[in-house]
Enzyme design. Sequence first.
Site, short mmCIF file in Angstrom:
data_model
loop_
_atom_site.label_atom_id
_atom_site.label_comp_id
_atom_site.label_asym_id
_atom_site.label_seq_id
_atom_site.Cartn_x
_atom_site.Cartn_y
_atom_site.Cartn_z
N ARG A 28 -30.54 -43.63 -62.42
CA ARG A 28 -30.31 -42.82 -63.63
C ARG A 28 -29.27 -43.46 -64.55
O ARG A 28 -29.30 -43.23 -65.76
CB ARG A 28 -29.87 -41.42 -63.24
CG ARG A 28 -31.01 -40.59 -62.73
CD ARG A 28 -30.58 -39.20 -62.42
NE ARG A 28 -31.76 -38.36 -62.23
CZ ARG A 28 -31.69 -37.09 -61.83
NH1 ARG A 28 -30.53 -36.53 -61.59
NH2 ARG A 28 -32.79 -36.39 -61.68
N LYS A 191 -40.13 -28.69 -52.24
CA LYS A 191 -39.51 -27.71 -53.13
C LYS A 191 -40.54 -26.85 -53.84
O LYS A 191 -41.58 -27.33 -54.29
CB LYS A 191 -38.62 -28.42 -54.17
CG LYS A 191 -37.15 -28.13 -53.91
CD LYS A 191 -36.22 -29.06 -54.61
CE LYS A 191 -36.08 -28.82 -56.08
NZ LYS A 191 -35.10 -29.76 -56.67
N GLY A 340 -37.32 -36.35 -57.73
CA GLY A 340 -36.23 -37.17 -57.19
C GLY A 340 -36.62 -37.87 -55.91
O GLY A 340 -36.46 -39.09 -55.78
N GLY A 363 -37.44 -31.60 -61.87
CA GLY A 363 -37.79 -30.31 -62.47
C GLY A 363 -38.23 -30.46 -63.92
O GLY A 363 -39.16 -29.80 -64.37
P1 ADP Z 1 -39.29 -34.20 -55.14
O1 ADP Z 1 -37.80 -34.38 -55.06
O2 ADP Z 1 -40.01 -35.49 -55.34
O3 ADP Z 1 -39.68 -33.13 -56.10
P2 ADP Z 1 -39.30 -32.38 -52.93
O4 ADP Z 1 -37.81 -32.24 -53.06
O5 ADP Z 1 -40.14 -31.22 -53.27
O6 ADP Z 1 -39.80 -33.67 -53.71
O7 ADP Z 1 -39.66 -32.72 -51.41
C1 ADP Z 1 -39.19 -33.87 -50.77
C2 ADP Z 1 -38.97 -33.65 -49.30
O8 ADP Z 1 -40.11 -33.08 -48.69
C3 ADP Z 1 -38.71 -34.93 -48.56
O9 ADP Z 1 -37.36 -34.96 -48.16
C4 ADP Z 1 -39.67 -34.89 -47.37
O10 ADP Z 1 -39.07 -35.26 -46.15
C5 ADP Z 1 -40.07 -33.45 -47.33
N1 ADP Z 1 -41.38 -33.22 -46.69
C6 ADP Z 1 -42.59 -33.69 -47.07
N2 ADP Z 1 -43.54 -33.29 -46.21
C7 ADP Z 1 -42.93 -32.55 -45.26
C8 ADP Z 1 -43.39 -31.85 -44.10
N3 ADP Z 1 -44.66 -31.83 -43.74
N4 ADP Z 1 -42.45 -31.18 -43.35
C9 ADP Z 1 -41.14 -31.18 -43.71
N5 ADP Z 1 -40.66 -31.82 -44.79
C10 ADP Z 1 -41.54 -32.50 -45.56
MG MG Z 2 -36.29 -33.22 -54.10
#
Ligand code: ADP
Ligand code: MG
Length: 391
Positions: A28, A191, A340, A363
Amino acid sequence: MELEGKKVLVRVDYNVPIKNGMVEDDTRLRATIPTINYLLEKNCKIILMSHLGRPKDLLKEGKSFEEAKKELTLRPVAEDLSEILGIDVGFVGDCINVDMPNDNDVVLLENLRFYEEEEKNDMEFAKKLSLNGDIYANDAFGASHREHASVSTITKFLPSCAGFLVEKEVKELSKLLNPEKPFAAIVAGAKADKIGALKALAKKADKILIAGVLANTFLKAKGIDIGASKFDEETFSAAKEIISLAGDKLKFPVDYVVADKFDNNASTQTVAADNIPKEWMALDIGPETIESYKDELKDAKTVFWAGPLGVFEMENFSHGTREIGEFLGSLNAVKIVGGGDTGAAINTFNLADKMTHVSTGGGASLEFIEKEGRLPALVALERAYKKAKEE
Ligand code: ADP
Ligand code: MG
């Protein structure tokens, strides 16, 4: 903008991970260099401001304000930025009523969120912030979905414009608003902030591939037993609504790699999606799902990807994210990535230069889709710009 020799107050998003006083990921910071260098060429004095973390959560945890200030100071960011720019970046321990150092062309102000007025979009606070510069530039795409003083109301007090990062993000993400078809979306991760975008995608996309914790939530909402897998209770009803909105466009994993604990060294097995053993948790999509998702993606002309498909941070559960990421990289299509952790996965697997655009906003990129580009801070900028033109 007439910029020569001006004091330009630039809102950046330097909300970066910091550990032991060191910046862990400077993506960033680097993303704002084009704006900073441009202003340096115009002999401007550059005053940068940003938020970092959530001080109010630390206070809720029972920490004192002094402790919160110590933990969430932007000082380490000024040091890192000095290294990147090759010039000394001055650090000022406050964001309002400050004595600006004379001998720095670039100055970073202290964490905006040390004032609760920032998140309240407070008029007086915005005015005080505006006294730091002659011109305001928003280069904080990652904070532009917020209605906060430093991205929203401040535009009432200074001539306002977008920085190059915001310009680039808007240009690239706009490709998702009128996408070249077929348009496929991969929506995964953990999330629940992806629900709003999912509703918009239910209309816009031809296919939506679901994975991650989100898939568990959907499967459970459909009445399938997901064992000890993580899911999000609060998005149950939204999941049902999206199933009825998107119908057959929604694709779900057909198999999973499950583990007996949340650990890279856990025992694992590959099972069908409707056959997750009790006490076991789904941590990655299985090989059949990987193949079928590749097949779903192969003809796409536009792809949006938000959320890792499994626990990619652990080697044994990283295959789904890596393989789908690599396949996406090889596609001849517009490929846009948001989030992220998804960005971190892209860096881990060295895929950044194979994508059309990796957004610096999690977001913000999702809300950009949800709100057809009309993020609150961008609307505020537009309003200020129109007003200035009329005058
Ligand atoms: P982003 O930051 O790209 O929006 P999120 O914060 O929504 O993504 O999700 C990221 C997290 O989701 C990662 O830390 C990953 O380990 C977790 N994750 C993905 N699949 C699973 C799963 N099946 N069980 C638990 N955690 C998961
Ligand atoms: Mg995230």
